[in-house]
Design a protein around this motif. Structure first.
Motif, PDB file in Angstrom:
ATOM      1  N   LEU A 421       0.861  -1.085  -0.097  1.00  4.31           N
ATOM      2  CA  LEU A 421       0.146  -0.099   0.010  1.00  4.31           C
ATOM      3  C   LEU A 421       0.730   1.250  -0.076  1.00  4.31           C
ATOM      4  O   LEU A 421       0.590   2.234  -0.740  1.00  4.31           O
ATOM      5  CB  LEU A 421      -0.795  -0.002   1.130  1.00  4.31           C
ATOM      6  N   VAL A 422       1.987   1.272   0.787  1.00  7.81           N
ATOM      7  CA  VAL A 422       2.606   2.318   0.731  1.00  7.81           C
ATOM      8  C   VAL A 422       3.604   2.747  -0.521  1.00  7.81           C
ATOM      9  O   VAL A 422       3.574   3.771  -0.812  1.00  7.81           O
ATOM     10  CB  VAL A 422       3.717   2.251   2.063  1.00  7.81           C
ATOM     11  N   SER A 423       3.928   1.585  -1.296  1.00  3.97           N
ATOM     12  CA  SER A 423       4.551   1.722  -2.277  1.00  3.97           C
ATOM     13  C   SER A 423       3.642   2.365  -3.322  1.00  3.97           C
ATOM     14  O   SER A 423       4.223   3.177  -4.315  1.00  3.97           O
ATOM     15  CB  SER A 423       5.328   0.462  -2.784  1.00  3.97           C
ATOM     16  N   THR A 424       2.472   1.818  -3.431  1.00  2.25           N
ATOM     17  CA  THR A 424       1.381   2.221  -4.262  1.00  2.25           C
ATOM     18  C   THR A 424       1.327   3.730  -4.066  1.00  2.25           C
ATOM     19  O   THR A 424       1.041   4.520  -4.980  1.00  2.25           O
ATOM     20  CB  THR A 424       0.277   1.316  -4.446  1.00  2.25           C
ATOM     21  N   GLY A 425       0.902   3.941  -2.822  1.00  7.02           N
ATOM     22  CA  GLY A 425       0.542   5.400  -2.273  1.00  7.02           C
ATOM     23  C   GLY A 425       1.932   6.329  -2.680  1.00  7.02           C
ATOM     24  O   GLY A 425       1.449   7.552  -3.468  1.00  7.02           O
ATOM     25  N   TRP A 426       2.991   5.949  -2.781  1.00  6.45           N
ATOM     26  CA  TRP A 426       3.850   6.766  -2.995  1.00  6.45           C
ATOM     27  C   TRP A 426       4.112   7.084  -4.146  1.00  6.45           C
ATOM     28  O   TRP A 426       4.360   8.286  -4.749  1.00  6.45           O
ATOM     29  CB  TRP A 426       5.366   6.020  -2.410  1.00  6.45           C
ATOM     30  N   ASN A 427       3.785   6.105  -5.093  1.00  2.00           N
ATOM     31  CA  ASN A 427       3.838   6.251  -6.693  1.00  2.00           C
ATOM     32  C   ASN A 427       2.547   7.174  -7.053  1.00  2.00           C
ATOM     33  O   ASN A 427       2.940   8.099  -7.862  1.00  2.00           O
ATOM     34  CB  ASN A 427       3.564   4.877  -7.202  1.00  2.00           C
ATOM     35  N   ASN A 428       1.614   7.090  -6.331  1.00  2.00           N
ATOM     36  CA  ASN A 428       0.319   7.811  -6.939  1.00  2.00           C
ATOM     37  C   ASN A 428       0.454   9.284  -6.605  1.00  2.00           C
ATOM     38  O   ASN A 428       0.294  10.216  -7.193  1.00  2.00           O
ATOM     39  CB  ASN A 428      -0.917   7.348  -6.301  1.00  2.00           C
ATOM     40  N   ARG A 429       1.003   9.423  -5.210  1.00  2.00           N
ATOM     41  CA  ARG A 429       1.469  10.757  -4.847  1.00  2.00           C
ATOM     42  C   ARG A 429       2.341  11.528  -5.787  1.00  2.00           C
ATOM     43  O   ARG A 429       2.364  12.809  -5.939  1.00  2.00           O
ATOM     44  CB  ARG A 429       1.855  10.916  -3.387  1.00  2.00           C
ATOM     45  N   THR A 430       3.312  10.579  -6.001  1.00  2.00           N
ATOM     46  CA  THR A 430       4.413  11.278  -6.983  1.00  2.00           C
ATOM     47  C   THR A 430       3.758  11.589  -8.254  1.00  2.00           C
ATOM     48  O   THR A 430       4.215  12.853  -8.744  1.00  2.00           O
ATOM     49  CB  THR A 430       5.355  10.310  -7.139  1.00  2.00           C
ATOM     50  N   ILE A 431       3.039  11.075  -8.920  1.00  2.00           N
ATOM     51  CA  ILE A 431       2.306  11.209 -10.095  1.00  2.00           C
ATOM     52  C   ILE A 431       1.292  12.750  -9.979  1.00  2.00           C
ATOM     53  O   ILE A 431       1.452  13.528 -10.728  1.00  2.00           O
ATOM     54  CB  ILE A 431       1.367  10.129 -10.547  1.00  2.00           C
ATOM     55  N   LEU A 432       0.748  12.747  -8.812  1.00  2.00           N
ATOM     56  CA  LEU A 432       0.255  14.002  -8.381  1.00  2.00           C
ATOM     57  C   LEU A 432       0.649  15.200  -8.426  1.00  2.00           C
ATOM     58  O   LEU A 432       0.388  16.124  -9.100  1.00  2.00           O
ATOM     59  CB  LEU A 432      -1.027  13.544  -7.224  1.00  2.00           C
ATOM     60  N   HIS A 433       1.757  15.223  -7.637  1.00  2.00           N
ATOM     61  CA  HIS A 433       2.824  16.295  -7.724  1.00  2.00           C
ATOM     62  C   HIS A 433       3.487  16.551  -8.865  1.00  2.00           C
ATOM     63  O   HIS A 433       3.560  17.716  -9.267  1.00  2.00           O
ATOM     64  CB  HIS A 433       3.910  16.019  -6.566  1.00  2.00           C
ATOM     65  N   HIS A 434       3.732  15.378  -9.649  1.00  2.00           N
ATOM     66  CA  HIS A 434       4.315  15.854 -10.757  1.00  2.00           C
ATOM     67  C   HIS A 434       3.255  16.800 -11.730  1.00  2.00           C
ATOM     68  O   HIS A 434       3.580  17.434 -12.384  1.00  2.00           O
ATOM     69  CB  HIS A 434       4.773  14.492 -11.601  1.00  2.00           C
ATOM     70  N   ALA A 435       2.097  16.121 -11.974  1.00  2.00           N
ATOM     71  CA  ALA A 435       1.179  16.786 -12.716  1.00  2.00           C
ATOM     72  C   ALA A 435       0.919  18.066 -12.191  1.00  2.00           C
ATOM     73  O   ALA A 435       0.736  19.122 -12.922  1.00  2.00           O
ATOM     74  CB  ALA A 435      -0.297  16.163 -12.660  1.00  2.00           C
ATOM     75  N   ARG A 436       0.870  18.436 -10.842  1.00  2.00           N
ATOM     76  CA  ARG A 436       0.607  19.797 -10.123  1.00  2.00           C
ATOM     77  C   ARG A 436       1.994  20.790 -10.480  1.00  2.00           C
ATOM     78  O   ARG A 436       1.621  21.853 -10.993  1.00  2.00           O
ATOM     79  CB  ARG A 436       0.386  20.001  -8.700  1.00  2.00           C
ATOM     80  N   LEU A 437       3.086  20.087 -10.456  1.00  2.00           N
ATOM     81  CA  LEU A 437       4.355  20.953 -11.029  1.00  2.00           C
ATOM     82  C   LEU A 437       4.271  21.273 -12.644  1.00  2.00           C
ATOM     83  O   LEU A 437       4.611  22.385 -12.911  1.00  2.00           O
ATOM     84  CB  LEU A 437       5.446  20.215 -10.426  1.00  2.00           C
TER      85      LEU A 437
END
Length: 520
Positions: A421-437
């Motif tokens: 769950l943490v690995s997937t969550g880290w990946n998803n949050r990274t994608i979200l922050h990438h899109a925002r940046l």
């Protein structure tokens, strides 16, 4: 109970027998928990040497974990069937044999078969080591026994990445398995010599065939689903769907069967006890967060800070400093303390450590990186021992092996779930922050165009290279922000689960556990 303070007329160990016996039991525990993490950093090298992809190589970890998860809750039944000491020694010897087979494996197929055997025979080692240590100490010293066990169980996963990285870089990946051979042979010989006259009674019990088969199916399916979910894009994969459905359906059958069978292979009725239920849930959720962060932190250190595998392992190693130093201290303060207070302090300590990590930046220096890890050793020392005492307190002697096996199964399986769950969550949050940046990366944004022009001048490159450099830098920042989110959420979870500790009844020491451990 005899005058020595040990139940059922079995005197606690003393003198050299005590020192060698407890060292051998702790060594066997350390060998087992070390193997749960030592292979992680060797996967790229191992995969290359065997001519397979890294994704295929990760089955080395997946199948060990699945087999181990299945075997742990069977400890109670196996102990009554074989005898505690005999089962422990045979498990160590088979672990040694399968470790040698892993090192000698000529291809991935042979290695995976050996890892399945290794994981399965490792199952009884952790719960039986708890029982053997408790039986070795005087009743009033049972807290020291649990502290010693907690120290070895904690240091193993911490030392694994550093030791695995050093062995792989300096010698060969095969040696991460070969080192178990001399260690295991010494432990098995010493334990048999010292404990064989302390064997517990064995009796022929019918095996719960449907319970065992359903346990293997649902645990195996869920473990593989969790380990491979991220690689296969979760429920966009037919395999993940199939594994998930099989796990849910068979798990439902398993619960109903075990609750209605006269001789269940796993006694789920243990969860009726308030201390077992509250303590097991608390230690499992906490361990899930603890272990998941222990997995992803070295990945980030290697992948984004540029550390070598062995250096990444060394950066996480200070966690064991206070865990080792405070182990004997815990043995002294536990008999005079409420276990719930100690566990609460541990959870609050973890929350503080993870909050410190949530403030990391991409320019983090070594001191700032290591300080939270060093401090984390303090709550780690307060974590395992009190909760283990709570879980085992008040249980009758014949229930201890089953209770220790079941609680360790839930804890270790929670670690697998938490990691996924943490690995997937880290990946998803990274994608979200990438899109925002990336929303700011527009030719209409003068700040963005100015940044690109600055990169071109500084690096003396053209626009395509400057854009590539910008994208790389943005990925690093997005990854850092995603990891900060995971650390912050981890801190919140530790605070949120504190009430679980206070569901349990007060227990001031591990005496009940020690009394119970003597008779199984």
């Amino acid at each position: 109970m005899d005058s020595s303070g040990s139940p059922h007329g079995v005197a606690p160990l003393s003198g050299p027998r005590f020192m060698i016996g407890t060292f051998a039991v702790a060594l066997a525990t350390f060998m087992n928990v070390l193997d749960s993490s030592i292979a992680n950093v060797a996967i790229p090298t191992l995969s290359g040497n065997l001519g397979v992809s890294v994704d295929e190589g990760t089955w080395v970890i997946t199948l060990f974990a699945a087999a181990n998860a299945v075997a742990i809750p069977l400890t109670g039944w196996l102990t009554q069937r074989v005898g505690q000491v005999r089962l422990f020694v045979w498990a160590i010897l088979l672990f040694v044999l399968s470790s040698a087979a892993c090192g000698l494996a000529p291809n991935l197929a042979v290695l995976l078969v050996a890892r399945v055997v290794q994981g399965a025979v490792a199952g009884p080692l952790v719960p039986l080591s708890q029982a053997l240590l408790l039986a070795s100490f005087r009743k009033e010293k049972s807290a020291s026994a649990l502290s010693l066990w907690a120290m070895t169980a904690t240091v193993g996963p911490i030392a694994g990445p550093a030791l695995g990285g050093w062995i792989t870089d300096s010698y060969s990946w095969s040696w991460i398995f070969y080192i178990n051979v001399p260690v295991g042979l010494f432990a098995a010989g010493a334990i048999w010599a010292i404990y064989r006259d302390r064997e517990t009674p064995s009796r022929k019990l019918p095996i719960d065939k449907f319970g065992v088969i359903s346990l293997i199916i649902w645990v195996g399916s869920l473990q593989v689903m969790l380990d491979k979910g991220k690689d296969l894009d979760w429920f966009n994969s037919p395999l993940i769907w199939t594994l998930g459905i099989v796990a849910v359906v068979v798990f439902a059958f398993f619960v109903i069967w075990e609750l209605t069978d006269e001789r269940p292979v796993i006694d789920l009725r243990l969860f009726k006890g308030r201390n077992f239920l509250g303590g097991t849930i608390a230690i499992s959720v906490a361990y899930a967060v603890f272990f998941a962060n222990l997995v992803i932190l070295p990945q980030w250190i290697q992948g984004f800070l540029g550390y070598r595998a062995v250096d990444a392992g060394l950066a996480t190693a200070p966690l064991g400093v206070f865990a080792v130093i405070l182990a004997p201290v815990m043995g002294k303060i536990m008999p005079r303390s409420d276990m719930r207070v100690l566990a609460t302090l541990a959870f609050l300590g973890f929350a503080g450590v993870f909050y410190m990590r949530s403030l990391y930046t991409t320019e983090v220096d070594r001191y700032t990186l290591v300080l939270p890890t060093l401090l984390q050793g303090i709550p780690t020392a307060l974590f395992f021992t009190p909760l283990t005492a709570i879980i085992l307190s008040g249980l009758p002697s014949e229930k201890i092996p089953a209770a220790a096996g079941l609680s360790n199964f839930v804890r270790i399986f929670a670690g697998a779930v938490g990691t996924s769950l943490v690995s997937t969550g880290w990946n998803n949050r990274t994608i979200l922050h990438h899109a925002r940046l990336m929303e700011q990366a527009s030719v209409d944004n003068p700040t963005f165009t100015g940044a690109i022009e600055s990169i071109e001048r500084t690096l003396n490159v053209g626009t395509p290279q400057a854009l590539a450099f910008f994208e790389s830098s943005l990925n690093v920042q997005a990854t850092m922000l995603g990891l900060n989110d995971i650390f912050w959420l981890s801190a919140v979870i530790f605070i949120a689960i504190v009430p679980l500790i206070w569901v349990t009844r007060p227990t001031q020491d591990a005496s009940n556990s020690a009394v119970a451990a003597g008779g199984h």
